[in-house]
Scaffold this motif. Sequence first.
Motif, PDB file in Angstrom:
ATOM      1  N   ILE A  58     -85.304  51.100  92.748  1.00 20.10           N
ATOM      2  CA  ILE A  58     -86.572  51.778  92.403  1.00 20.10           C
ATOM      3  C   ILE A  58     -87.727  50.780  92.512  1.00 20.10           C
ATOM      4  CG2 ILE A  58     -87.860  52.934  90.551  1.00 20.10           C
ATOM      5  CD1 ILE A  58     -85.128  53.982  89.517  1.00 20.10           C
ATOM      6  N   LEU A  59     -87.511  49.575  91.988  1.00 12.36           N
ATOM      7  CA  LEU A  59     -88.576  48.560  92.033  1.00 12.36           C
ATOM      8  C   LEU A  59     -88.961  48.243  93.478  1.00 12.36           C
ATOM      9  CD1 LEU A  59     -87.453  46.083  89.224  1.00 12.36           C
ATOM     10  CD2 LEU A  59     -89.635  47.291  89.299  1.00 12.36           C
ATOM     11  N   LYS A  60     -87.917  48.067  94.305  1.00 16.81           N
ATOM     12  CA  LYS A  60     -88.200  47.668  95.695  1.00 16.81           C
ATOM     13  C   LYS A  60     -88.892  48.787  96.464  1.00 16.81           C
ATOM     14  CE  LYS A  60     -84.721  44.107  95.829  1.00 16.81           C
ATOM     15  NZ  LYS A  60     -83.270  43.946  95.842  1.00 16.81           N
ATOM     16  N   THR A  61     -88.602  50.031  96.108  1.00 11.92           N
ATOM     17  CA  THR A  61     -89.262  51.142  96.792  1.00 11.92           C
ATOM     18  C   THR A  61     -90.731  51.224  96.378  1.00 11.92           C
ATOM     19  OG1 THR A  61     -87.178  52.308  96.655  1.00 11.92           O
ATOM     20  CG2 THR A  61     -89.081  53.632  97.225  1.00 11.92           C
ATOM     21  N   ARG A  62     -90.979  51.064  95.090  1.00 12.29           N
ATOM     22  CA  ARG A  62     -92.363  51.225  94.606  1.00 12.29           C
ATOM     23  C   ARG A  62     -93.206  49.970  94.762  1.00 12.29           C
ATOM     24  NH1 ARG A  62     -92.693  55.557  90.022  1.00 12.29           N
ATOM     25  NH2 ARG A  62     -91.076  56.946  90.779  1.00 12.29           N
ATOM     26  N   TYR A  63     -92.556  48.822  94.654  1.00 10.56           N
ATOM     27  CA  TYR A  63     -93.287  47.538  94.733  1.00 10.56           C
ATOM     28  C   TYR A  63     -92.543  46.660  95.746  1.00 10.56           C
ATOM     29  CZ  TYR A  63     -94.494  49.563  90.237  1.00 10.56           C
ATOM     30  OH  TYR A  63     -94.854  50.439  89.244  1.00 10.56           O
ATOM     31  N   PRO A  64     -92.681  46.931  97.038  1.00 17.12           N
ATOM     32  CA  PRO A  64     -91.834  46.296  98.056  1.00 17.12           C
ATOM     33  C   PRO A  64     -91.876  44.770  98.056  1.00 17.12           C
ATOM     34  CG  PRO A  64     -93.265  47.981  99.026  1.00 17.12           C
ATOM     35  CD  PRO A  64     -93.675  47.840  97.601  1.00 17.12           C
ATOM     36  N   ASP A  65     -92.985  44.185  97.667  1.00 17.35           N
ATOM     37  CA  ASP A  65     -93.064  42.720  97.764  1.00 17.35           C
ATOM     38  C   ASP A  65     -92.895  42.010  96.429  1.00 17.35           C
ATOM     39  OD1 ASP A  65     -93.453  42.729 100.538  1.00 17.35           O
ATOM     40  OD2 ASP A  65     -95.506  43.465 100.185  1.00 17.35           O
ATOM     41  N   VAL A  66     -92.334  42.734  95.473  1.00 11.80           N
ATOM     42  CA  VAL A  66     -92.073  42.107  94.171  1.00 11.80           C
ATOM     43  C   VAL A  66     -90.659  41.529  94.178  1.00 11.80           C
ATOM     44  CG1 VAL A  66     -91.561  42.751  91.776  1.00 11.80           C
ATOM     45  CG2 VAL A  66     -93.742  43.387  92.780  1.00 11.80           C
ATOM     46  N   ASN A  67     -90.493  40.347  93.613  1.00  7.67           N
ATOM     47  CA  ASN A  67     -89.168  39.704  93.571  1.00  7.67           C
ATOM     48  C   ASN A  67     -88.422  40.134  92.317  1.00  7.67           C
ATOM     49  OD1 ASN A  67     -89.653  37.802  95.850  1.00  7.67           O
ATOM     50  ND2 ASN A  67     -91.306  37.161  94.475  1.00  7.67           N
ATOM     51  N   VAL A  68     -87.171  40.497  92.489  1.00  5.00           N
ATOM     52  CA  VAL A  68     -86.353  40.912  91.338  1.00  5.00           C
ATOM     53  C   VAL A  68     -85.307  39.840  91.075  1.00  5.00           C
ATOM     54  CG1 VAL A  68     -84.867  42.709  90.402  1.00  5.00           C
ATOM     55  CG2 VAL A  68     -86.713  43.336  91.968  1.00  5.00           C
ATOM     56  N   ASN A  69     -85.310  39.318  89.853  1.00  3.05           N
ATOM     57  CA  ASN A  69     -84.318  38.310  89.448  1.00  3.05           C
ATOM     58  C   ASN A  69     -83.470  38.873  88.309  1.00  3.05           C
ATOM     59  OD1 ASN A  69     -87.133  36.577  89.970  1.00  3.05           O
ATOM     60  ND2 ASN A  69     -85.356  35.885  91.088  1.00  3.05           N
ATOM     61  N   TYR A  70     -82.362  38.202  88.043  1.00 10.89           N
ATOM     62  CA  TYR A  70     -81.422  38.726  87.042  1.00 10.89           C
ATOM     63  C   TYR A  70     -80.987  37.639  86.074  1.00 10.89           C
ATOM     64  CZ  TYR A  70     -81.015  42.122  90.776  1.00 10.89           C
ATOM     65  OH  TYR A  70     -81.301  43.031  91.741  1.00 10.89           O
ATOM     66  N   THR A  71     -80.664  38.060  84.863  1.00 11.50           N
ATOM     67  CA  THR A  71     -79.955  37.171  83.938  1.00 11.50           C
ATOM     68  C   THR A  71     -78.919  38.024  83.222  1.00 11.50           C
ATOM     69  OG1 THR A  71     -80.137  35.712  82.029  1.00 11.50           O
ATOM     70  CG2 THR A  71     -81.790  37.406  82.172  1.00 11.50           C
ATOM     71  N   PHE A  72     -77.721  37.476  83.087  1.00 17.67           N
ATOM     72  CA  PHE A  72     -76.628  38.236  82.478  1.00 17.67           C
ATOM     73  C   PHE A  72     -76.023  37.460  81.320  1.00 17.67           C
ATOM     74  CE2 PHE A  72     -76.372  39.254  87.104  1.00 17.67           C
ATOM     75  CZ  PHE A  72     -76.841  40.551  87.015  1.00 17.67           C
ATOM     76  N   GLY A  73     -75.530  38.192  80.353  1.00 14.92           N
ATOM     77  CA  GLY A  73     -74.764  37.558  79.282  1.00 14.92           C
ATOM     78  C   GLY A  73     -75.641  37.017  78.177  1.00 14.92           C
ATOM     79  N   ARG A  74     -75.062  36.097  77.422  1.00 14.60           N
ATOM     80  CA  ARG A  74     -75.732  35.608  76.222  1.00 14.60           C
ATOM     81  C   ARG A  74     -76.875  34.650  76.547  1.00 14.60           C
ATOM     82  NH1 ARG A  74     -73.057  32.742  72.803  1.00 14.60           N
ATOM     83  NH2 ARG A  74     -73.810  33.621  70.873  1.00 14.60           N
ATOM     84  N   GLU A  75     -76.812  34.034  77.733  1.00 10.80           N
ATOM     85  CA  GLU A  75     -77.870  33.084  78.080  1.00 10.80           C
ATOM     86  C   GLU A  75     -79.126  33.843  78.495  1.00 10.80           C
ATOM     87  OE1 GLU A  75     -77.608  29.997  77.373  1.00 10.80           O
ATOM     88  OE2 GLU A  75     -75.559  30.467  76.764  1.00 10.80           O
ATOM     89  N   PHE A  76     -80.270  33.314  78.114  1.00  6.96           N
ATOM     90  CA  PHE A  76     -81.523  33.919  78.555  1.00  6.96           C
ATOM     91  C   PHE A  76     -82.209  32.906  79.461  1.00  6.96           C
ATOM     92  CE2 PHE A  76     -85.631  36.197  77.299  1.00  6.96           C
ATOM     93  CZ  PHE A  76     -85.304  37.314  78.046  1.00  6.96           C
ATOM     94  N   VAL A  77     -83.409  33.208  79.875  1.00  9.56           N
ATOM     95  CA  VAL A  77     -84.095  32.324  80.807  1.00  9.56           C
ATOM     96  C   VAL A  77     -84.540  31.049  80.113  1.00  9.56           C
ATOM     97  CG1 VAL A  77     -85.779  32.467  82.643  1.00  9.56           C
ATOM     98  CG2 VAL A  77     -85.296  34.475  81.235  1.00  9.56           C
ATOM     99  N   ASP A  78     -84.475  29.962  80.832  1.00  8.18           N
ATOM    100  CA  ASP A  78     -84.991  28.712  80.313  1.00  8.18           C
ATOM    101  C   ASP A  78     -86.494  28.867  80.120  1.00  8.18           C
ATOM    102  OD1 ASP A  78     -86.203  25.840  80.883  1.00  8.18           O
ATOM    103  OD2 ASP A  78     -84.173  25.654  80.077  1.00  8.18           O
TER     104      ASP A  78
END
Length: 417
Positions: A332-352
Amino acid sequence: MTERDIIGIFGRMNSGKSSVMNLLTQQETSIVDPTPGTTADTKITLTEIHGLGPVKLMDTAGFDEQNELGIKKLKKTIAALKECDLVLLVIDPATFEYETDKFILKEARSLDKQVIVVYNIFRSSDKNRIDKIEELLTRLRVYHRIVLSAIDINYRQRLLEAILSNYIPKNVTVELLPFVEKGEFYILNIPMDEETPSGRYLRPQAMAEEYITRKWAFPVSYRMNLAKARAGDPSEKERWNTFINNFTQKPKAIITDSQAMDIIKDWAPDDMALTTFSIMMINYMSRGRLNEFVSGIRALNSLKPGDHVLIAEACNHSRIREDIGTIQIPNILKTRYPDVNVNYTFGREFVDELDMNKYKLVIHCGGCMISNQRMAARLRELNATGIPITNYGIFLSYVHGEKILNRVIAPWKARTD
Ligand code: SF4
């Protein structure tokens, strides 16, 4: 029984920790059990804070010495950090050595502790050094800070107010589905797919079913065949109609898997409330902070090419074809905002925290696999860096328009601004 909240007072030697302890305990309420300790010991006082209830205060020893006593104190301090719910980090801005404070901040972060920074001023000119300290220890800016003179009783009220307005007590409980009423029917829309484990419901589904039953109300499950419904197969709509028309007492609400929103938004009768498991869960795990996730969705409107959006899932479940976090929402993000980068984080760790600044929006799952404490820590860090956060259920509703968003948050009395 109400559990005591535990407030630990930490900091370098001579930063004024004991004065902060005295400031907190100088109150009319009697001190029940003051336990004296040795120099290396944590001093413990049981007391009552009006507006918070019974608390255990721990005045820890500074552990700056590089000797055996220092090591002993360090061990005691770490034990106190693990035990406490709120860290009061006392800093004398006149000092130039911050290794102890750095260590406490690092440990407090890894343990997801709530922190209030107390700058204890001995001379008024010391205040001028606070900005410098925060340049060196930028993490201090993540937390609420208060400037006071701990030996001056007049600051007691300000300290108490800082605690009361910034600390989330551990005994705060939030109702899972506050709108559920005894004797009413509630539909749980559960489109089982390849990711659905056999032999059990997913945690949010099981929690909703248990909660509704416990409230003497009636949960009724419907397994929506999403593939057929999306393909326009009339047999699935007929099956739904048969289901919904067979109630002699009209159900009060539908709680749906968020990924079925594209179908259920049109199928749910107008006079029935509608919400999602994901919204239920994020409100519960964040202890009622749904409004923040609703406000966060507005960041979608200002996304620009090159911006980064983070999709955060709090567990590492097996991900198969139509996975919601890695396939459906990114599509959905890529269709509506084609040039936006999508990143992921999984599990108990969050972003630094250093990487966090690059995100314009975080889209979080229901968070059913992490503790309230960890969820609060994530919100605290995002708030401090000014990064909006929203949730799968809110996102998957909002993409169908403002009206659907309003509908799914209405049962929670959440705001849409
Ligand atoms: S933690 Fe998140 S992704 Fe994992 S099951 Fe719970 S809601 Fe789903």
